[in-house]
Enzyme design. Structure first.
Site, PDB file in Angstrom:
ATOM      1  N   ASP A  51     128.293 -54.574  34.869  1.00  0.00           N
ATOM      2  CA  ASP A  51     126.850 -54.045  35.227  1.00  0.00           C
ATOM      3  C   ASP A  51     126.698 -52.683  35.044  1.00  0.00           C
ATOM      4  OD1 ASP A  51     126.203 -56.604  35.983  1.00  0.00           O
ATOM      5  OD2 ASP A  51     126.300 -56.446  38.070  1.00  0.00           O
ATOM      6  N   HIS A  65     117.967 -48.623  21.477  1.00  0.00           N
ATOM      7  CA  HIS A  65     119.463 -48.871  21.291  1.00  0.00           C
ATOM      8  C   HIS A  65     119.898 -50.162  20.792  1.00  0.00           C
ATOM      9  CE1 HIS A  65     119.584 -45.434  24.266  1.00  0.00           C
ATOM     10  NE2 HIS A  65     119.517 -45.237  23.068  1.00  0.00           N
ATOM     11  N   LYS A  74     122.295 -59.159  27.091  1.00  0.00           N
ATOM     12  CA  LYS A  74     122.080 -58.581  28.505  1.00  0.00           C
ATOM     13  C   LYS A  74     120.966 -59.167  29.045  1.00  0.00           C
ATOM     14  CE  LYS A  74     120.671 -54.861  25.739  1.00  0.00           C
ATOM     15  NZ  LYS A  74     120.566 -53.372  25.648  1.00  0.00           N
ATOM     16  N   HIS A 121     116.731 -52.351  21.949  1.00  0.00           N
ATOM     17  CA  HIS A 121     116.131 -52.367  23.429  1.00  0.00           C
ATOM     18  C   HIS A 121     115.823 -50.681  23.792  1.00  0.00           C
ATOM     19  CE1 HIS A 121     116.655 -51.701  27.883  1.00  0.00           C
ATOM     20  NE2 HIS A 121     115.669 -52.788  27.908  1.00  0.00           N
ATOM     21  N   TYR A 134     121.434 -53.048  34.167  1.00  0.00           N
ATOM     22  CA  TYR A 134     121.742 -54.010  32.918  1.00  0.00           C
ATOM     23  C   TYR A 134     123.143 -54.806  33.219  1.00  0.00           C
ATOM     24  CZ  TYR A 134     119.714 -49.617  30.932  1.00  0.00           C
ATOM     25  OH  TYR A 134     118.867 -48.628  30.835  1.00  0.00           O
ATOM     26  N   ASP A 145     127.586 -48.655  18.240  1.00  0.00           N
ATOM     27  CA  ASP A 145     126.295 -48.416  18.624  1.00  0.00           C
ATOM     28  C   ASP A 145     125.224 -48.270  17.443  1.00  0.00           C
ATOM     29  OD1 ASP A 145     126.873 -47.994  21.203  1.00  0.00           O
ATOM     30  OD2 ASP A 145     126.991 -45.992  21.316  1.00  0.00           O
ATOM     31  N   ASP A 170     119.350 -39.748  21.119  1.00  0.00           N
ATOM     32  CA  ASP A 170     118.056 -40.543  20.650  1.00  0.00           C
ATOM     33  C   ASP A 170     117.223 -39.659  19.825  1.00  0.00           C
ATOM     34  OD1 ASP A 170     118.823 -42.668  22.328  1.00  0.00           O
ATOM     35  OD2 ASP A 170     117.594 -42.223  23.923  1.00  0.00           O
TER      36      ASP A 170
END
Length: 186
Positions: A51, A65, A74, A121, A134, A145, A170
C-alpha cells in the site's frame, strides 16, 4: 459494494456503500471476498501486497505512469479530496489498446478503480489537497517504470485544470509514439 466494468477492457469500478448518520459515515473500502467473486479468481485479492499513498495540491499532475515486464495490478482510490484519474490501455492485444478513460475519484462517494496490468495511470488533484491510495500486487521495481508525457498530443488527454506542478521525471517523460515503438506496435 457495487462492482462494475469500465469502458476499458478489464478495468473495474468499485463503489462502496457508506453508512451515514449524525456522526459522519462508515464504509468498507474493499472486500476481498466480493472482489474475488466478481473476477472469478478465488484468492486474487490476496495478491495485493503493498500500500502507498501520495498527497498532492490542486493542479498537480502525476503521470502518465506504467510498468513494463509483467506490469502490476492496482487498486486506486482518493481518500481525501478529489482527483481526475486517467487510464490508458497499453496492452497491444487488447480491444481497447490506446484508448483512455477518465474517472472522478473523491472522498464523497469513495469510488475506486481496479487497474489490471498493462495500463498507464495518472491523475490531477482537483481539490486543495488530495490523498491518493494505491494497493499494488508486486513490489515496485524502478527498472520497469514506463512514462508518457501527460500532454502528449497523440493521447490528447484533457486535464480539467491548469497543470501547476509536475516532477522532473514526469516533465521528461517520453511520447506515446516512443512507447508504442518499445512495445513493438505501429
Amino acid at each position: 459494494m457495487r462492482i462494475e466494468a469500465a469502458e476499458l477492457a478489464d478495468v473495474l469500478v468499485l463503489t462502496p456503500e457508506p453508512f451515514r448518520d449524525e456522526r459522519g459515515l462508515f464504509t468498507r473500502t474493499f472486500d476481498a471476498a466480493e472482489f474475488d467473486s466478481y473476477v472469478g479468481e478465488p484468492g486474487r485479492a490476496a495478491s495485493f501486497l503493498q500500500d502507498s499513498q501520495s498527497r498532492s495540491v490542486r493542479g498537480v499532475v502525476r503521470g502518465m505512469h506504467g510498468r513494463g515486464g509483467r506490469g502490476e495490478a492496482k487498486l486506486v482510490r482518493c481518500a481525501h479530496g478529489a482527483v481526475h484519474d486517467v487510464l490508458v490501455d497499453i496492452r497491444p492485444d487488447s480491444p481497447t489498446f490506446g484508448k483512455q478513460q477518465a474517472f472522478r475519484l473523491d472522498d464523497e462517494d469513495f469510488r475506486h478503480l481496479y487497474v489490471p496490468p498493462g495500463f498507464l495511470h495518472g491523475f490531477q488533484a482537483l481539490s486543495e489537497v488530495a490523498d491518493v491510495c494505491y494497493r499494488i500486487d508486486r513490489p515496485h521495481d524502478p527498472a520497469e517504470d514506463l512514462a508518457v508525457a501527460h500532454d502528449d498530443p497523440e493521447l490528447g488527454i484533457v486535464w480539467p485544470q491548469p497543470v501547476t506542478i509536475m516532477s522532473g521525471r514526469d516533465r521528461a517523460a517520453g511520447s506515446w509514439a516512443q512507447l508504442c515503438a518499445a512495445l513493438g506496435v505501429g
